[in-house]
Design an enzyme around this catalytic site. Structure first.
Site, PDB file in Angstrom:
ATOM      1  CE  LYS A 176      -9.957   4.898   0.769  1.00  0.00           C
ATOM      2  NZ  LYS A 176     -10.534   4.122  -0.333  1.00  0.00           N
ATOM      3  CE  LYS A 196      -3.918   0.368  -4.996  1.00  0.00           C
ATOM      4  NZ  LYS A 196      -5.384   0.283  -4.971  1.00  0.00           N
ATOM      5  CE  LYS A 207      -1.893   7.756  -3.404  1.00  0.00           C
ATOM      6  NZ  LYS A 207      -2.957   7.048  -4.079  1.00  0.00           N
TER       7      LYS A 207
END
Ligand code: AMP
Ligand code: TRP
Length: 358
Positions: free
Chosen positions: A195, A111, A192
């Site tokens: 969101k 991230k 993956k």
């Protein structure tokens, strides 16, 4: 007794990966264990966010828990920041956690990659998650595959704290479903389903309308060949679609694979799209009905926060005591409770006016 805790962040759009890896297990577990489920709004502050949307998104995730089948009479459902014990225990655990182990977390590295600056919150995120879990004497943490490392860290922190200061925390274990714990992006089977990914084509949102769902499934990337077979190493894209099909239809993955083995990818995808529409349409309807009655939803969440706090406070107190902090005077405890319910908290405007008068 098995005690289950899990949480979902109110960031971005909840998708069928969250359903397969997390929400679906929650609904099953509430019949087998004492369950505590949380909308982790404090975790949503770790990356840049939109303050004008956060409260709405937190309610929406709570509504999705309920729409997917969480029964608020059975399970405790609440908003993380409504129970300040989470942030308080996170601080206490910060002093047991080490910078080296936090720096090794792959989600932190992923991230933070490519960002000019990264908040201390993003670095510390797993300690807050450990606090969430450890406050409740949790034995089992149902999560998708990407959270395995965070639950391992939680175990390490619990053991280290218990060793240094005395037994306070139960050491929990992750509960990761054997199939469907890592649903891949529809437009990129190497990543993956997420969101926050820029491309909306990669995920089926739980709130997507039927036509969007059909369109996204029909455009999903598949593997070479024609056989529909569950083989994550050789056929990663088709295997992920099969796992998704299983999650959305409650059928074993082998039975679905056997049925469509020679049917061709087109027919397989059409059936998957219909399974998704059938499972998600009522979820969307229930979600929208709950969101149309915010007072009703807030009542459920208020009751959930009260129940969660009652479960959490004894263990927080035990941790404070073991660390040698002075007992909190009763009056402070009462003031805190009043401030939490909003009674004693003056608004910023009123404070500003008071400051100008003096
Ligand atoms: P998050 O979206 O990070 O708040 O994740 C909420 C829950 O959904 C966690 O238990 C995750 O492990 C799980 N999850 C997120 N993405 C996926 C995915 N693509 N496949 C399976 N589970 C997932
Ligand atoms: N970190 C989790 C995620 O991104 C969310 C989370 C926060 C969580 N606290 C938790 C999950 C406690 C399980 C238990 O998905």
């Amino acid at each position: 007794m098995m005690r289950v805790f899990s949480g979902i962040q109110p960031t971005g759009t909840l998708h069928v990966g969250n359903y397969s890896g997390a929400l679906r297990q929650f609904v099953r577990l509430q019949h087998e264990a004492e369950c505590v489920f949380c909308v982790v709004d404090l975790h949503a502050l770790t990356l840049p966010h939109d303050p004008s949307r956060l409260a709405h998104d937190s309610r929406s995730v709570a509504a999705l828990y309920l729409a997917c089948g969480i029964d608020p009479e059975r399970a405790v459902l609440f908003i993380q920041s409504h129970v300040p014990a989470h942030s308080e225990l996170a601080w206490l655990l910060n002093c047991t956690a080490q910078t080296g182990e936090l720096g090794r977390m792959t989600q932190y590295k992923d991230k933070g990659r490519g960002r000019q600056s990264v908040s201390v919150g993003l670095f510390d995120y797993p300690v807050l998650m450990a606090a969430d879990i450890l406050l409740y004497g949790t034995t089992h943490v149902p999560v998708g595959d990407d959270q395995r490392q965070h639950v391992e860290l939680t175990r390490d922190l619990a053991e280290r704290f218990n060793r240094r200061y005395g037994e306070v925390f139960v050491v929990p274990q992750a509960m990761i479903p054997p199939v469907g714990a890592r649903i891949m992006a529809l437009d990129n089977p190497a990543a993956k389903m997420s969101k926050s990914a820029d491309s909306d084509a990669g995920r089926i949102a739980l709130l997507d309308p039927p036509d969007r769902i059909r369109q996204k499934v029909m455009r999903a990337v598949t593997d070479s060949g024609t056989e529909v077979r569950y083989d994550p190493a050789e056929k990663p894209a088709v295997s992920s679609l099969l796992a998704l099909f299983a999650a959305l239809s409650d059928e074993p993955v082998e039975a679905i694979a056997a049925r469509y083995r020679t049917a061709g990818y087109g027919a397989f995808k059409r059936a998957l799209a219909e399974a998704a529409v059938e499972r998600l349409a009522p979820i969307r309807e229930r979600h929208d009905a709950l969101m149309a009655d915010p007072a009703g939803l807030d009542r459920i969440l208020r009751r959930g926060a009260e129940r969660a706090e009652a479960l959490a406070l004894p263990r927080l107190r035990a941790a404070r005591d073991r660390l040698g902090l002075m007992p909190r005077p009763a009056a402070t405890a009462e003031r805190l409770a009043a401030a939490q319910s909003g009674e004693a908290a003056p608004s910023a405007a009123a404070q500003g006016a008071a400051a100008r008068r003096t």
